[in-house]
Design an enzyme around this catalytic site. Structure first.
Site, PDB file in Angstrom:
ATOM      1  N   TYR A   1      37.121  44.136  40.057  1.00  0.00           N
ATOM      2  CA  TYR A   1      35.702  44.097  40.466  1.00  0.00           C
ATOM      3  C   TYR A   1      34.806  44.480  39.279  1.00  0.00           C
ATOM      4  CZ  TYR A   1      31.585  44.878  43.420  1.00  0.00           C
ATOM      5  OH  TYR A   1      30.328  44.828  43.985  1.00  0.00           O
TER       6      TYR A   1
ATOM      7  N   LYS B   1      32.120  42.075  37.344  1.00  0.00           N
ATOM      8  CA  LYS B   1      30.687  42.399  37.306  1.00  0.00           C
ATOM      9  C   LYS B   1      30.201  42.612  35.868  1.00  0.00           C
ATOM     10  CE  LYS B   1      29.785  42.086  41.739  1.00  0.00           C
ATOM     11  NZ  LYS B   1      28.943  41.003  42.268  1.00  0.00           N
TER      12      LYS B   1
ATOM     13  N   ASN C   1      30.990  32.145  56.151  1.00  0.00           N
ATOM     14  CA  ASN C   1      30.755  32.403  57.577  1.00  0.00           C
ATOM     15  C   ASN C   1      29.364  31.927  57.981  1.00  0.00           C
ATOM     16  OD1 ASN C   1      33.222  33.843  57.889  1.00  0.00           O
ATOM     17  ND2 ASN C   1      32.266  35.562  56.816  1.00  0.00           N
TER      18      ASN C   1
END
Ligand SMILES: NC(=O)c1ccc[n+]([C@@H]2O[C@H](COP(=O)([O-])OP(=O)(O)OC[C@H]3O[C@@H](n4cnc5c(N)ncnc54)[C@H](O)[C@@H]3O)[C@@H](O)[C@H]2O)c1
Length: 293
Positions: free
Chosen positions: A164, A168, A49
């Site tokens: 996740y 990580k 973005n």
């Protein structure tokens, strides 16, 4: 484990240095961008973005999806073209968990569907891409520089966010594995940040409300930890855990995770492990297998 505070004076050492940031348009990436610029550093930003204003008008930016090797190659080329040299790289882009592996979703034949790998692709593969390019570009800088990766408190905890947490853990593994291969052999340092709950786009608003004010931190707290890892030329192989504004390096020191590793490997420092005959033999076999394959 060592707890410490971060002074503005320490962050001022980033002055004049060039930093590439992925995931720069929101949260921790944006707060870090603002911190670095406040202390006189220069940023080449990247995200899926666009940057918000006022940064959109003043900070060089290239859209890149971190899961695309080609996008990241073009990002690094554009940053080098803009600034001539790169001093630090912040591999930060990330998304929330998308699978628990508990799903019983099936295809038209009733066969179990494979797990969605989006989170592993962005949070781990994307980070590995950034780190490889970072090493390549920092080698070209005679002064060297540093890489910071965004790990998480889930890099060492049992947070039940399957993909996740796995990704990580992988990000922390990357720092540990590269530690002995980089500084001081190459003037490239590598470090991680491990933020606890931080007020950013990735954490649902209702979850933060449940935690209650005072039980999570601002993204700027984390931005300070990233900036000090870049600005302080002594920091290598650290993982700065930040929780409610307090900083601790979990890797080093007498009670750091790293002390355990050294005992396991029976060496003084992990660099020594790379010199051990048995390890060299193991890597030689792997390198030869690659050549044959
Ligand atoms: N907020 C927390 O509590 C917390 C705690 C530990 C770690 N982290 C990590 O911090 C990092 C930054 O996240 P945040 O908390 O600031 O959330 P955020 O959602 O505010 O920011 C993440 C940014 O990454 C960008 N992004 C997502 N996928 C991308 C892709 N494929 N390519 C390029 N850019 C992409 C997003 O557009 C966004 O701007 C992530 O790696 C996240 O896992 C966050």
């Amino acid at each position: 484990m060592t707890s410490f505070i971060i002074s503005d004076r320490e962050l001022d050492h980033i002055k004049g240095q060039v930093v590439i940031i992925t995931g720069a348009s929101s949260g921790i990436g944006l707060a870090t961008l603002r911190r670095i610029i406040k202390h006189g550093g220069k940023v080449f930003a990247s995200d899926l973005n666009p940057l918000p204003e006022p940064e959109a008008s003043s900070v060089p930016f290239r859209k890149a999806n971190v899961t695309s090797w080609k996008d990241q190659v073009e990002l690094f080329k554009a940053a080098e073209k803009e600034f001539g040299t790169i001093d630090h790289v912040f591999a930060n882009a990330g998304i929330q968990p998308v699978t628990s592996l508990m799903e019983e979703d099936v295809d038209e034949n009733g066969d179990l569907l494979p797990p969605k790998l989006d989170t592993l692709n962005v949070n781990l593969t994307g980070c590995i891409y950034t780190v490889k390019l970072g090493i390549f570009y920092l080698k070209k800088n005679p002064k060297g520089g540093s890489i910071v990766v965004t790990a998480s408190a889930s890099s060492f905890s049992r947070l039940p966010a399957t993909d996740y947490t796995a990704a990580k853990h992988g990000v922390l593994g990357l720092v540990r594995a590269l530690y002995g291969r980089l500084y001081p052999k190459l003037p490239i340092r590598i470090n991680a940040i491990a933020p606890s709950w931080t007020d950013t786009g990735i954490v649902p608003r209702d979850f933060l409300a449940q935690l209650g004010e005072g039980n999570y931190q601002s993204a700027d707290v984390v931005g300070r930890s990233v900036t000090v890892l870049m600005a302080d030329p002594q920091r290598h192989g650290e993982m700065i855990y930040s929780d409610k504004g307090k900083y601790t390096d979990l890797e080093n020191g007498e009670n750091g995770y790293h002390a355990l590793t050294l005992k396991m490997l029976n060496v003084e420092q992990d660099g020594d492990f790379l010199e051990m005959g048995a390890f060299k033999g193991l890597m030689k076999e792997k390198e030869e297998a690659v050549k044959v394959g």
